[in-house]
Design a protein around this motif. Structure first.
Motif, PDB file in Angstrom:
ATOM      1  N   ILE A  30       0.832  -1.215   0.000  1.00  0.00           N
ATOM      2  CA  ILE A  30       0.000   0.000   0.000  1.00  0.00           C
ATOM      3  C   ILE A  30       0.862   1.258   0.000  1.00  0.00           C
ATOM      4  O   ILE A  30       0.431   2.310  -0.456  1.00  0.00           O
ATOM      5  N   TRP A  31       2.100   1.161   0.497  1.00  0.00           N
ATOM      6  CA  TRP A  31       2.992   2.331   0.459  1.00  0.00           C
ATOM      7  C   TRP A  31       3.565   2.521  -0.937  1.00  0.00           C
ATOM      8  O   TRP A  31       3.628   3.643  -1.436  1.00  0.00           O
ATOM      9  N   GLY A  86       0.131 -11.436  -0.947  1.00  0.00           N
ATOM     10  CA  GLY A  86      -0.394 -11.536   0.414  1.00  0.00           C
ATOM     11  C   GLY A  86      -0.742 -12.950   0.827  1.00  0.00           C
ATOM     12  O   GLY A  86      -0.845 -13.241   2.018  1.00  0.00           O
ATOM     13  N   SER A  87      -0.940 -13.837  -0.133  1.00  0.00           N
ATOM     14  CA  SER A  87      -1.362 -15.189   0.233  1.00  0.00           C
ATOM     15  C   SER A  87      -0.210 -16.180   0.102  1.00  0.00           C
ATOM     16  O   SER A  87       0.760 -15.945  -0.637  1.00  0.00           O
ATOM     17  N   MET A 125      -2.714  -6.139  -2.898  1.00  0.00           N
ATOM     18  CA  MET A 125      -3.780  -7.087  -3.246  1.00  0.00           C
ATOM     19  C   MET A 125      -4.758  -7.269  -2.089  1.00  0.00           C
ATOM     20  O   MET A 125      -5.944  -7.518  -2.303  1.00  0.00           O
ATOM     21  N   LEU A 126      -4.268  -7.165  -0.872  1.00  0.00           N
ATOM     22  CA  LEU A 126      -5.177  -7.310   0.282  1.00  0.00           C
ATOM     23  C   LEU A 126      -5.942  -6.011   0.525  1.00  0.00           C
ATOM     24  O   LEU A 126      -7.096  -6.026   0.959  1.00  0.00           O
ATOM     25  N   GLN A 127      -5.305  -4.872   0.221  1.00  0.00           N
ATOM     26  CA  GLN A 127      -6.026  -3.602   0.363  1.00  0.00           C
ATOM     27  C   GLN A 127      -7.186  -3.539  -0.621  1.00  0.00           C
ATOM     28  O   GLN A 127      -8.218  -2.948  -0.330  1.00  0.00           O
ATOM     29  N   GLN A 128      -7.022  -4.193  -1.777  1.00  0.00           N
ATOM     30  CA  GLN A 128      -8.089  -4.157  -2.778  1.00  0.00           C
ATOM     31  C   GLN A 128      -9.392  -4.747  -2.253  1.00  0.00           C
ATOM     32  O   GLN A 128     -10.463  -4.429  -2.748  1.00  0.00           O
ATOM     33  N   LYS A 129      -9.294  -5.627  -1.259  1.00  0.00           N
ATOM     34  CA  LYS A 129     -10.550  -6.136  -0.673  1.00  0.00           C
ATOM     35  C   LYS A 129     -10.830  -5.486   0.690  1.00  0.00           C
ATOM     36  O   LYS A 129     -11.556  -6.024   1.517  1.00  0.00           O
ATOM     37  N   ASP A 176      -3.465   9.798   7.875  1.00  0.00           N
ATOM     38  CA  ASP A 176      -2.065  10.031   8.234  1.00  0.00           C
ATOM     39  C   ASP A 176      -1.118   9.119   7.465  1.00  0.00           C
ATOM     40  O   ASP A 176       0.022   9.476   7.201  1.00  0.00           O
ATOM     41  N   TYR A 177      -1.554   7.912   7.195  1.00  0.00           N
ATOM     42  CA  TYR A 177      -0.687   6.911   6.575  1.00  0.00           C
ATOM     43  C   TYR A 177      -1.459   6.201   5.464  1.00  0.00           C
ATOM     44  O   TYR A 177      -2.682   6.351   5.344  1.00  0.00           O
ATOM     45  N   ALA A 178      -0.736   5.373   4.661  1.00  0.00           N
ATOM     46  CA  ALA A 178      -1.420   4.548   3.667  1.00  0.00           C
ATOM     47  C   ALA A 178      -2.400   3.621   4.399  1.00  0.00           C
ATOM     48  O   ALA A 178      -2.112   3.221   5.531  1.00  0.00           O
ATOM     49  N   PRO A 179      -3.542   3.292   3.808  1.00  0.00           N
ATOM     50  CA  PRO A 179      -3.976   3.625   2.447  1.00  0.00           C
ATOM     51  C   PRO A 179      -4.566   5.032   2.286  1.00  0.00           C
ATOM     52  O   PRO A 179      -5.067   5.342   1.197  1.00  0.00           O
ATOM     53  N   GLY A 180      -4.510   5.871   3.301  1.00  0.00           N
ATOM     54  CA  GLY A 180      -4.947   7.261   3.143  1.00  0.00           C
ATOM     55  C   GLY A 180      -6.455   7.447   3.110  1.00  0.00           C
ATOM     56  O   GLY A 180      -6.952   8.373   2.484  1.00  0.00           O
ATOM     57  N   LEU A 181      -7.184   6.560   3.784  1.00  0.00           N
ATOM     58  CA  LEU A 181      -8.648   6.700   3.844  1.00  0.00           C
ATOM     59  C   LEU A 181      -9.032   7.639   4.987  1.00  0.00           C
ATOM     60  O   LEU A 181      -8.293   7.804   5.953  1.00  0.00           O
ATOM     61  N   THR A 182     -10.209   8.227   4.884  1.00  0.00           N
ATOM     62  CA  THR A 182     -10.596   9.244   5.874  1.00  0.00           C
ATOM     63  C   THR A 182     -11.943   8.912   6.521  1.00  0.00           C
ATOM     64  O   THR A 182     -12.785   9.782   6.716  1.00  0.00           O
TER      65      THR A 182
END
Ligand code: GBH
Length: 476
Positions: A30-31, A86-87, A125-129, A176-182
């Motif tokens: 994610i970074w 990731g797997s 790939m894990l962030q995608q889900k 503050d950090y990846a994935p950068g969601l708010t």
């Protein structure tokens, strides 16, 4: 100043030092994703593509750790370097070999490895889900940890499952950090819930499958010290304690307290605010009774990351909803605390002693290993600010041990090297050793603080250091 068998350590994290972001079969984290997709996420629009190049220069790093006299080195494994998507379906053997070589190099030099399994570089790939928002991450993490233990448990005796769950949640609730969601006040609590479960799974897995290796496990929790803004004001005293519960207790209470689960004040405040906002469910998820029991007690020591302190008073701050709004604590700094290069890091050594005593009181005086403590400069070799910082914090640590009876067994300087400081890029530097990020071979040069700490570890006191530092200061 410190007990005979006290352990001095120093640390790094994979994404911050390794570089080689797409070499030898490594997957995308994610970074990697955020720094390439949105360079403005980083203060100087830099990234960790090459960083300190420790992927190639690890032998030099090990020699620096040894030269300064540290008996332990804490580093992290990059999940996508060993398992690109990731797997465990795809194992990247060249990535695994890098860590085997690093561990062997440390052991050959009498340095004990402390391995962090997850220091923020989640496989994309894990962030995608959904990443830490999706409860399937708990199984994914357990399988990843199983893989890591299966390869390294025979040589590594000290393990950190997850570094700073609190900081990780800010990547989902505060950008503050990846994935950068708010997803303020929602995503952070969901991520935190899964982080706690994932830690517990990995811990229990180790104890059932790998306990013959007799390793010690914990998770590193970050905590500021909390001072009441007005020491005589009852409400400020309560605000300071509430801040401790919201930041540290959020993750420490479920694991280290006698009855487990979230701290009552966190539970009550988020439930109440959620109801006021007209929601059917609390934004802070509930654990089942079984989950509370599964998480409770999953530690062999308390791992603390500590850098700075805050003055606390009660009041509303932050968006609705949000963690800070829920806490009802407004924080600030004391003007008398010397600054560092990081806006969030002011020098307040007594706050360190306060945190250690808070842990002692609240969690029945566990063994504590300080897994991070350090100071940021602005690209200096003559880093007197760091020397003052280390002196102050080590003094307070020794008081906590010798006068207060806190059971601290080790202390780690963040960091051995200047490295990629997340959103601050290379504008804030935490190394005892300077890295020239413009030179192709990432030249390493010892800062003045490196000499200071080397002497301190050797002599277990500042006494002779005192003169030397003054002399050095004059020569420069
Ligand atoms: C640690 O985090 C990390 O483990 C390490 O990787 C990092 O390099 C080191 O410290 C130095 O930062 O700007 O007000 O939003 C320390 C805890 C929590 C400190 C989040 C910075 C952001 C505060 N961090 N915080 S703010």
């Amino acid at each position: 100043m410190f007990p005979k068998d006290f352990i001095f350590s120093t640390s790094t994290a994979a994404y911050q030092v390794e570089g080689a972001w797409n070499e030898s079969g490594k997957g995308v984290s994610i970074w990697d994703d955020i720094v390439h997709r949105d360079p403005s996420f980083i203060a100087d629009r830099s990234n960790g593509d090459t960083a300190a190049d420790s992927f190639h220069l690890y032998k030099e790093d090990v020699q620096l750790v040894k030269h300064l006299g540290f008996r332990m080195y804490r580093f992290s494994i990059s999940w996508p370097r060993v398992l690109p998507d990731g797997s465990t379906k795809f194992i990247n053997e060249p990535g695994v070999k890098y860590y085997e070589d690093l561990i062997d190099e440390l052991l050959a030099n009498d340095i004990a490895p402390m391995v962090t399994i997850y220091h923020w570089d989640l496989p994309q790939m894990l962030q995608q889900k959904g990443g830490w928002l999706n409860s399937t991450i708990v199984d994914d993490f357990e399988k990843y940890a199983d893989f890591v233990f299966s390869r390294f448990a025979s040589k590594v005796k000290w393990w950190i499952t997850i570094n700073e769950p609190f900081s990780i949640t800010t990547g989902y609730g505060g950008d503050d950090y990846a994935p950068g969601l708010t997803m303020h006040g929602i995503g952070d609590y969901l991520a935190g819930h899964n982080l706690l479960k994932a830690h517990a799974r990995a811990y229990r897995l180790y104890k059932s499958k790998y306990s013959k290796f007799e390793g010690k496990l914990s998770l590193s929790l970050d905590a500021n010290g909390a001072y009441p803004k007005d020491e005589t004001n009852e409400e400020d005293i309560r605000a300071a304690n509430r801040f401790m519960e919201f930041e540290l207790g959020w993750f420490a209470h479920p694991v280290f307290s006698r009855y487990g689960n979230y701290p009552a004040v966190l539970r009550d405040r988020v439930d109440l605010n959620s109801a006021r906002e007209g929601r059917d469910d609390s934004r802070l998820p509930y654990f089942t009774k079984d989950e509370i029991e599964e998480i409770r007690g999953t530690y062999d020591f308390f791992a603390l990351n500590h850098y700075s302190s805050r003055l606390c008073t009660s009041g509303k701050t932050g968006p609705t909803p949000s963690w800070s709004r829920d806490s009802n604590v407004v924080t600030s700094f004391n003007d008398s605390w010397p600054p560092s290069q990081s806006s969030w890091l002011k020098v307040a050594p007594e706050g360190f002693r306060k945190v250690l005593n808070w842990i002692k009181t609240n969690y029945d005086n566990p063994e504590v290993f300080v897994t991070e403590n350090g100071f940021s400069d602005y690209n200096q070799l003559h880093d007197l600010g760091r020397i003052d910082y280390l002196k102050g914090y080590l003094s307070e640590l020794s008081k906590a041990i010798n006068e207060d009876g806190c059971n601290v067994i080790g202390y780690t300087v963040w960091s051995i090297l200047d490295n990629f400081e997340w959103r601050a890029g290379y504008t804030e530097r935490f190394g005892l050793v300077h890295v020239d990020f413009n030179s192709p071979n990432r030249t390493r040069t010892m800062k003045q603080s490196a000499t200071f700490i080397k002497k301190f570890i050797k002599e277990n006191s500042f006494d002779s250091n005192e003169n030397e530092i003054q002399v050095m200061y004059k020569t420069w």
